[in-house]
Design a protein around this motif. Structure first.
Motif, PDB file in Angstrom:
ATOM      1  N   LYS A   3       0.848  -1.192   0.000  1.00 50.76           N
ATOM      2  CA  LYS A   3       0.000   0.000   0.000  1.00 50.76           C
ATOM      3  C   LYS A   3       0.880   1.239   0.000  1.00 50.76           C
ATOM      4  O   LYS A   3       1.921   1.279   0.630  1.00 50.76           O
ATOM      5  CB  LYS A   3      -0.864  -0.028   1.266  1.00 50.76           C
ATOM      6  CG  LYS A   3      -1.783   1.141   1.410  1.00 50.76           C
ATOM      7  CD  LYS A   3      -2.585   0.975   2.694  1.00 50.76           C
ATOM      8  CE  LYS A   3      -3.826   1.798   2.621  1.00 50.76           C
ATOM      9  NZ  LYS A   3      -4.891   1.258   3.440  1.00 50.76           N
ATOM     10  N   ARG A   4       0.431   2.262  -0.732  1.00 50.41           N
ATOM     11  CA  ARG A   4       1.149   3.534  -0.757  1.00 50.41           C
ATOM     12  C   ARG A   4       0.237   4.622  -0.221  1.00 50.41           C
ATOM     13  O   ARG A   4      -0.975   4.437  -0.112  1.00 50.41           O
ATOM     14  CB  ARG A   4       1.623   3.858  -2.176  1.00 50.41           C
ATOM     15  CG  ARG A   4       2.700   2.851  -2.618  1.00 50.41           C
ATOM     16  CD  ARG A   4       3.368   3.198  -3.892  1.00 50.41           C
ATOM     17  NE  ARG A   4       4.056   4.481  -3.850  1.00 50.41           N
ATOM     18  CZ  ARG A   4       4.552   5.080  -4.930  1.00 50.41           C
ATOM     19  NH1 ARG A   4       4.439   4.518  -6.122  1.00 50.41           N
ATOM     20  NH2 ARG A   4       5.168   6.245  -4.838  1.00 50.41           N
ATOM     21  N   TYR A   5       0.850   5.749   0.073  1.00 50.69           N
ATOM     22  CA  TYR A   5       0.136   6.870   0.669  1.00 50.69           C
ATOM     23  C   TYR A   5       0.402   8.130  -0.144  1.00 50.69           C
ATOM     24  O   TYR A   5       1.502   8.316  -0.673  1.00 50.69           O
ATOM     25  CB  TYR A   5       0.576   7.064   2.128  1.00 50.69           C
ATOM     26  CG  TYR A   5       0.319   5.837   2.965  1.00 50.69           C
ATOM     27  CD1 TYR A   5      -0.896   5.659   3.610  1.00 50.69           C
ATOM     28  CD2 TYR A   5       1.281   4.835   3.078  1.00 50.69           C
ATOM     29  CE1 TYR A   5      -1.149   4.521   4.360  1.00 50.69           C
ATOM     30  CE2 TYR A   5       1.035   3.690   3.821  1.00 50.69           C
ATOM     31  CZ  TYR A   5      -0.188   3.542   4.457  1.00 50.69           C
ATOM     32  OH  TYR A   5      -0.437   2.419   5.186  1.00 50.69           O
ATOM     33  N   TRP A   6      -0.611   8.990  -0.202  1.00 47.45           N
ATOM     34  CA  TRP A   6      -0.556  10.175  -1.052  1.00 47.45           C
ATOM     35  C   TRP A   6      -1.183  11.356  -0.334  1.00 47.45           C
ATOM     36  O   TRP A   6      -1.905  11.204   0.641  1.00 47.45           O
ATOM     37  CB  TRP A   6      -1.332   9.912  -2.350  1.00 47.45           C
ATOM     38  CG  TRP A   6      -0.902   8.670  -3.036  1.00 47.45           C
ATOM     39  CD1 TRP A   6      -1.451   7.413  -2.891  1.00 47.45           C
ATOM     40  CD2 TRP A   6       0.188   8.518  -3.947  1.00 47.45           C
ATOM     41  NE1 TRP A   6      -0.761   6.512  -3.662  1.00 47.45           N
ATOM     42  CE2 TRP A   6       0.232   7.154  -4.320  1.00 47.45           C
ATOM     43  CE3 TRP A   6       1.115   9.409  -4.489  1.00 47.45           C
ATOM     44  CZ2 TRP A   6       1.190   6.666  -5.216  1.00 47.45           C
ATOM     45  CZ3 TRP A   6       2.052   8.918  -5.380  1.00 47.45           C
ATOM     46  CH2 TRP A   6       2.082   7.565  -5.732  1.00 47.45           C
ATOM     47  N   MET A  43      -0.859   5.250  -8.682  1.00 48.87           N
ATOM     48  CA  MET A  43      -1.790   4.927  -7.597  1.00 48.87           C
ATOM     49  C   MET A  43      -2.496   3.606  -7.851  1.00 48.87           C
ATOM     50  O   MET A  43      -2.806   3.263  -8.985  1.00 48.87           O
ATOM     51  CB  MET A  43      -2.818   6.041  -7.421  1.00 48.87           C
ATOM     52  CG  MET A  43      -2.234   7.325  -6.921  1.00 48.87           C
ATOM     53  SD  MET A  43      -3.528   8.577  -6.773  1.00 48.87           S
ATOM     54  CE  MET A  43      -2.566   9.914  -6.077  1.00 48.87           C
ATOM     55  N   ASP A  47      -4.939   2.460  -1.960  1.00 49.71           N
ATOM     56  CA  ASP A  47      -3.988   3.442  -1.421  1.00 49.71           C
ATOM     57  C   ASP A  47      -4.767   4.518  -0.664  1.00 49.71           C
ATOM     58  O   ASP A  47      -5.859   4.918  -1.087  1.00 49.71           O
ATOM     59  CB  ASP A  47      -3.186   4.109  -2.541  1.00 49.71           C
ATOM     60  CG  ASP A  47      -2.103   3.224  -3.147  1.00 49.71           C
ATOM     61  OD1 ASP A  47      -1.903   2.086  -2.671  1.00 49.71           O
ATOM     62  OD2 ASP A  47      -1.461   3.686  -4.107  1.00 49.71           O
ATOM     63  N   GLN A  66      -9.620   7.456  -0.147  1.00 48.87           N
ATOM     64  CA  GLN A  66      -8.941   6.232  -0.566  1.00 48.87           C
ATOM     65  C   GLN A  66      -9.115   6.075  -2.071  1.00 48.87           C
ATOM     66  O   GLN A  66     -10.187   6.362  -2.614  1.00 48.87           O
ATOM     67  CB  GLN A  66      -9.531   5.026   0.151  1.00 48.87           C
ATOM     68  CG  GLN A  66      -8.744   3.748  -0.080  1.00 48.87           C
ATOM     69  CD  GLN A  66      -9.267   2.615   0.771  1.00 48.87           C
ATOM     70  OE1 GLN A  66     -10.406   2.198   0.619  1.00 48.87           O
ATOM     71  NE2 GLN A  66      -8.428   2.137   1.689  1.00 48.87           N
ATOM     72  N   GLU A 141       4.439   6.264   4.897  1.00 48.08           N
ATOM     73  CA  GLU A 141       3.489   5.680   5.850  1.00 48.08           C
ATOM     74  C   GLU A 141       3.583   6.392   7.203  1.00 48.08           C
ATOM     75  O   GLU A 141       2.561   6.677   7.838  1.00 48.08           O
ATOM     76  CB  GLU A 141       3.770   4.183   6.021  1.00 48.08           C
ATOM     77  CG  GLU A 141       2.789   3.501   6.941  1.00 48.08           C
ATOM     78  CD  GLU A 141       3.005   1.999   7.057  1.00 48.08           C
ATOM     79  OE1 GLU A 141       2.157   1.332   7.676  1.00 48.08           O
ATOM     80  OE2 GLU A 141       4.015   1.487   6.535  1.00 48.08           O
TER      81      GLU A 141
END
Length: 163
Positions: A3-6, A43, A47, A66, A141
């Protein structure tokens, strides 16, 4: 793939966290920066996104969205009546991409830009870099979790995590 974060910016007068809460989901359309477009292409569904109110007083993170749909051609590029119209784009050869996001959470309080700057642990956050103006940015994260924690804390009398 993990999982990535933005972080994604929106002017609250154009589209706010409350609008997303009401609509439940939206296409993140109208982005006209190549680097931001390329980040949206990275993405993945699932995410998490910090929803940032820009051009606000004060600007800050208002909640969490999300990614609920992978990158797809931005429909506004084909609409001659839209301010984001791109005459060179065709459905066979689109230039601009967007992702679908869904509402996840509105913070108990908005985390203002100044408060983010006060967090030692966030000193390397893309948002806080001098000259950083991208409307779509990667977030670590740790940064995501710390900002989420700040947004969940009560504004008065709450101890702010210093990271």
């Amino acid at each position: 793939m993990p999982k990535r974060y933005w972080l994604m910016k929106s002017e609250p007068t154009s589209y706010s966290i409350d609008d997303l809460k009401r609509d439940k989901t939206t296409l993140w359309e109208g982005v006209r920066n190549y680097q931001a477009r390329n980040l949206m292409k990275e993405m993945k569904v699932g995410d998490d996104v910090l929803f940032y109110h820009s051009s606000a007083e004060p600007p800050g993170v208002a909640g969490i969205a999300q990614v609920s749909g992978a990158a797809e051609p931005d429909p506004t590029q084909f609409d001659a009546s839209d301010s984001h119209y791109e005459p060179k784009a065709t459905p066979a050869d689109p230039i601009w991409q967007c992702v679908r996001v869904k509402f996840k959470q509105k913070f108990a309080r908005e985390v203002a830009l100044a408060e983010l700057r006060d967090q030692k642990a966030l000193q390397n956050m893309v948002l806080l870099r001098k000259g950083s103006r991208l409307s779509v940015q990667p977030v670590t994260e740790m940064e995501f979790k710390l900002v989420s924690k700040l947004g969940s804390a009560k504004a008065t009398g709450a101890k702010k995590p210093r990271g």
